[in-house]
Design a protein around this motif. Structure first.
Motif, PDB file in Angstrom:
ATOM      1  N   GLU A  91       0.822  -1.215   0.000  1.00 25.44           N
ATOM      2  CA  GLU A  91       0.000   0.000   0.000  1.00 25.44           C
ATOM      3  C   GLU A  91       0.852   1.260   0.000  1.00 25.44           C
ATOM      4  O   GLU A  91       0.443   2.299  -0.547  1.00 25.44           O
ATOM      5  CB  GLU A  91      -0.925  -0.003   1.224  1.00 25.44           C
ATOM      6  CG  GLU A  91      -2.023  -1.058   1.158  1.00 25.44           C
ATOM      7  CD  GLU A  91      -2.940  -0.998   2.371  1.00 25.44           C
ATOM      8  OE1 GLU A  91      -2.893   0.013   3.098  1.00 25.44           O
ATOM      9  OE2 GLU A  91      -3.690  -1.963   2.578  1.00 25.44           O
ATOM     10  N   ALA A  92       2.049   1.190   0.605  1.00 24.14           N
ATOM     11  CA  ALA A  92       2.940   2.355   0.651  1.00 24.14           C
ATOM     12  C   ALA A  92       3.786   2.484  -0.613  1.00 24.14           C
ATOM     13  O   ALA A  92       4.552   3.444  -0.748  1.00 24.14           O
ATOM     14  CB  ALA A  92       3.855   2.264   1.865  1.00 24.14           C
ATOM     15  N   GLY A  93       3.649   1.523  -1.526  1.00 23.30           N
ATOM     16  CA  GLY A  93       4.409   1.570  -2.764  1.00 23.30           C
ATOM     17  C   GLY A  93       5.871   1.211  -2.599  1.00 23.30           C
ATOM     18  O   GLY A  93       6.721   1.627  -3.395  1.00 23.30           O
ATOM     19  N   ILE A  94       6.180   0.422  -1.550  1.00 20.79           N
ATOM     20  CA  ILE A  94       7.552  -0.006  -1.315  1.00 20.79           C
ATOM     21  C   ILE A  94       7.732  -1.400  -1.893  1.00 20.79           C
ATOM     22  O   ILE A  94       7.081  -2.359  -1.462  1.00 20.79           O
ATOM     23  CB  ILE A  94       7.880  -0.023   0.190  1.00 20.79           C
ATOM     24  CG1 ILE A  94       7.709   1.375   0.806  1.00 20.79           C
ATOM     25  CG2 ILE A  94       9.308  -0.526   0.428  1.00 20.79           C
ATOM     26  CD1 ILE A  94       7.872   1.400   2.313  1.00 20.79           C
ATOM     27  N   ALA A  95       8.599  -1.518  -2.889  1.00 14.77           N
ATOM     28  CA  ALA A  95       8.833  -2.812  -3.531  1.00 14.77           C
ATOM     29  C   ALA A  95       9.752  -3.666  -2.646  1.00 14.77           C
ATOM     30  O   ALA A  95      10.829  -3.208  -2.250  1.00 14.77           O
ATOM     31  CB  ALA A  95       9.457  -2.617  -4.896  1.00 14.77           C
ATOM     32  N   LEU A  96       9.297  -4.868  -2.324  1.00 15.36           N
ATOM     33  CA  LEU A  96      10.101  -5.802  -1.540  1.00 15.36           C
ATOM     34  C   LEU A  96      10.809  -6.759  -2.493  1.00 15.36           C
ATOM     35  O   LEU A  96      10.175  -7.593  -3.157  1.00 15.36           O
ATOM     36  CB  LEU A  96       9.223  -6.561  -0.543  1.00 15.36           C
ATOM     37  CG  LEU A  96       8.561  -5.699   0.535  1.00 15.36           C
ATOM     38  CD1 LEU A  96       7.621  -6.540   1.393  1.00 15.36           C
ATOM     39  CD2 LEU A  96       9.597  -5.005   1.409  1.00 15.36           C
ATOM     40  N   ARG A  97      12.131  -6.639  -2.562  1.00 19.66           N
ATOM     41  CA  ARG A  97      12.916  -7.437  -3.492  1.00 19.66           C
ATOM     42  C   ARG A  97      13.254  -8.806  -2.887  1.00 19.66           C
ATOM     43  O   ARG A  97      12.923  -9.075  -1.732  1.00 19.66           O
ATOM     44  CB  ARG A  97      14.189  -6.670  -3.856  1.00 19.66           C
ATOM     45  CG  ARG A  97      13.903  -5.333  -4.549  1.00 19.66           C
ATOM     46  CD  ARG A  97      15.187  -4.567  -4.838  1.00 19.66           C
ATOM     47  NE  ARG A  97      15.784  -4.028  -3.629  1.00 19.66           N
ATOM     48  CZ  ARG A  97      15.510  -2.837  -3.122  1.00 19.66           C
ATOM     49  NH1 ARG A  97      14.617  -2.059  -3.712  1.00 19.66           N
ATOM     50  NH2 ARG A  97      16.113  -2.415  -2.029  1.00 19.66           N
ATOM     51  N   ARG A  98      13.919  -9.635  -3.689  1.00 17.23           N
ATOM     52  CA  ARG A  98      14.230 -10.997  -3.248  1.00 17.23           C
ATOM     53  C   ARG A  98      15.058 -10.984  -1.967  1.00 17.23           C
ATOM     54  O   ARG A  98      14.799 -11.748  -1.031  1.00 17.23           O
ATOM     55  CB  ARG A  98      14.988 -11.741  -4.343  1.00 17.23           C
ATOM     56  CG  ARG A  98      15.386 -13.169  -3.934  1.00 17.23           C
ATOM     57  CD  ARG A  98      16.093 -13.880  -5.059  1.00 17.23           C
ATOM     58  NE  ARG A  98      15.225 -14.045  -6.211  1.00 17.23           N
ATOM     59  CZ  ARG A  98      15.607 -14.631  -7.357  1.00 17.23           C
ATOM     60  NH1 ARG A  98      16.849 -15.103  -7.463  1.00 17.23           N
ATOM     61  NH2 ARG A  98      14.773 -14.740  -8.366  1.00 17.23           N
ATOM     62  N   ASN A  99      16.050 -10.111  -1.873  1.00 15.71           N
ATOM     63  CA  ASN A  99      16.879 -10.044  -0.664  1.00 15.71           C
ATOM     64  C   ASN A  99      16.074  -9.549   0.529  1.00 15.71           C
ATOM     65  O   ASN A  99      16.301  -9.975   1.674  1.00 15.71           O
ATOM     66  CB  ASN A  99      18.081  -9.129  -0.895  1.00 15.71           C
ATOM     67  CG  ASN A  99      19.087  -9.203   0.252  1.00 15.71           C
ATOM     68  OD1 ASN A  99      19.581 -10.281   0.586  1.00 15.71           O
ATOM     69  ND2 ASN A  99      19.358  -8.060   0.885  1.00 15.71           N
TER      70      ASN A  99
END
Length: 355
Positions: A115-123
């Protein structure tokens, strides 16, 4: 209450600022979901439910901040262990509920980041999953250790207190054997029956305690009654012991006080206090006084003899602290049980000792 030392950074990278800004949303969503789906959570006050979660969140946000030395939310901290410890002491949770809380936290964190637009990457997910998995392991390890400790203490306490009804039964049987023509056989037989029933109840409590899934507070069977007849009955029981020193009889004073209490646990607490008074007294009478003040019931047990040294008074309620001085060393179980009974009723226990 959580007490923690931390360094407040006035300048954080933009991603870290956004992660920390999510905290209230994650905690609010987590509390709502946990109350709705975790058994027993809906009964907890918010401070108890939230517990160490804010610290765990901050640790995770730091671990997800590029360049921060923290590897995951559990590194260089005992926050998960404290979480498990408090869940064991302050809730009716089982291990499943502790695990479920961590799983819900992972979902809440992921949803808030989306919702905050923070992309969670594989690491990022590697750090999140490692934090959750290690948090579960450390919490459950401490949770299990605490419960095993509770069970040992309750089982040891019950085994210790079984000596009281056994002593009454043995005394009655000895009187029947030695003086069959001079004793009231019916009265002694009734004593043996009554205390046999008490032993049976204690065995049931012992078995229940081995699977009891709550903190250190005792399970109480509350009923409304006047405390004075119970005090008089325990005193009469002590006075009937063959091993009682000459002159060390128990006397009761005070007024009737009626309230809601657990009769079995209060009886055992009184037995422990009076046996302790006999053991460490000097053979003079023991007085038990009952009174009420400001909606509190107070029971005072007083014996005479050598006072307790000032450096010992704070330690006499410690579990398995044995008093080795004198001819009758203690087991270190009776007085901690008295403290547990008092605190489980919402009360307290204290010692006053002086010449």
């Amino acid at each position: 209450m959580n007490i923690a030392a931390s360094h407040h950074h006035t300048t954080r990278p933009l991603r870290a600022q956004r992660l920390f800004a999510m905290r209230e949303a994650v905690l609010t969503d987590w509390e709502h979901r946990v109350r709705a789906s975790v058994q027993g959570a809906d009964q907890l006050l918010t401070p108890i439910l939230i517990n160490t979660l804010p610290a765990f969140y901050d640790n995770l946000a730091e671990a997800l901040t590029p360049g921060h030395p923290r590897q995951d939310a559990t590194s260089n901290t005992n926050v998960p262990a404290v979480h498990g410890n408090e869940r064991a002491r302050m809730t009716s949770y089982g291990p499943e509920q502790v695990i479920q809380e961590y799983q819900i936290f992972r979902d809440c964190f992921a949803d808030a980041a989306r919702e905050a637009g923070i992309a969670l990457r594989r690491n990022d997910w590697r750090i999140i999953n490692a934090s959750i998995d290690m948090g579960i392991r450390e919490s459950i390890r401490e949770f299990t250790a605490m419960h095993e400790g509770f069970q040992r203490r309750i089982a040891a306490g019950l085994s210790h207190d079984m000596r009281n009804p056994l002593s009454v039964m043995t005394t009655a049987a000895q009187l029947l054997q030695r003086y069959p023509e001079r004793v009231n056989i019916g009265e002694l037989a009734q004593k043996i029956l009554d205390h046999g029933h008490r032993l049976d109840t204690m065995i049931v409590e012992l078995l229940d305690s081995l699977s009891y899934q709550q903190g250190p507070c005792l399970p109480l069977a509350l009923s409304q009654f006047d405390i004075v007849p119970l005090v008089q009955a325990v005193c009469a029981q002590i006075n009937g012991l063959v091993t009682l020193p000459q002159g060390a009889r128990c006397k009761v004073s005070g007024l009737s006080v009626t309230g809601w209490w657990c009769e079995n646990s209060l009886r055992r607490a009184l037995e422990n206090l009076l046996n302790n008074a006999v053991k460490y007294g000097d053979g003079d009478p023991i007085t038990v006084h009952v009174e009420a003040t400001h909606e509190r019931m107070i029971i005072s047990v007083h014996n005479t003899g050598s006072p307790i040294a000032p450096d010992q008074t704070a330690r006499i309620f410690e579990y398995l602290r044995r008093e080795h001085h004198g001819a009758t060393p203690g087991w270190g179980i009776g007085l901690p049980y008295v403290q547990n009974v008092a605190e489980s009723h919402g009360g307290s226990v204290a010692v006053v000792s002086a010449p």
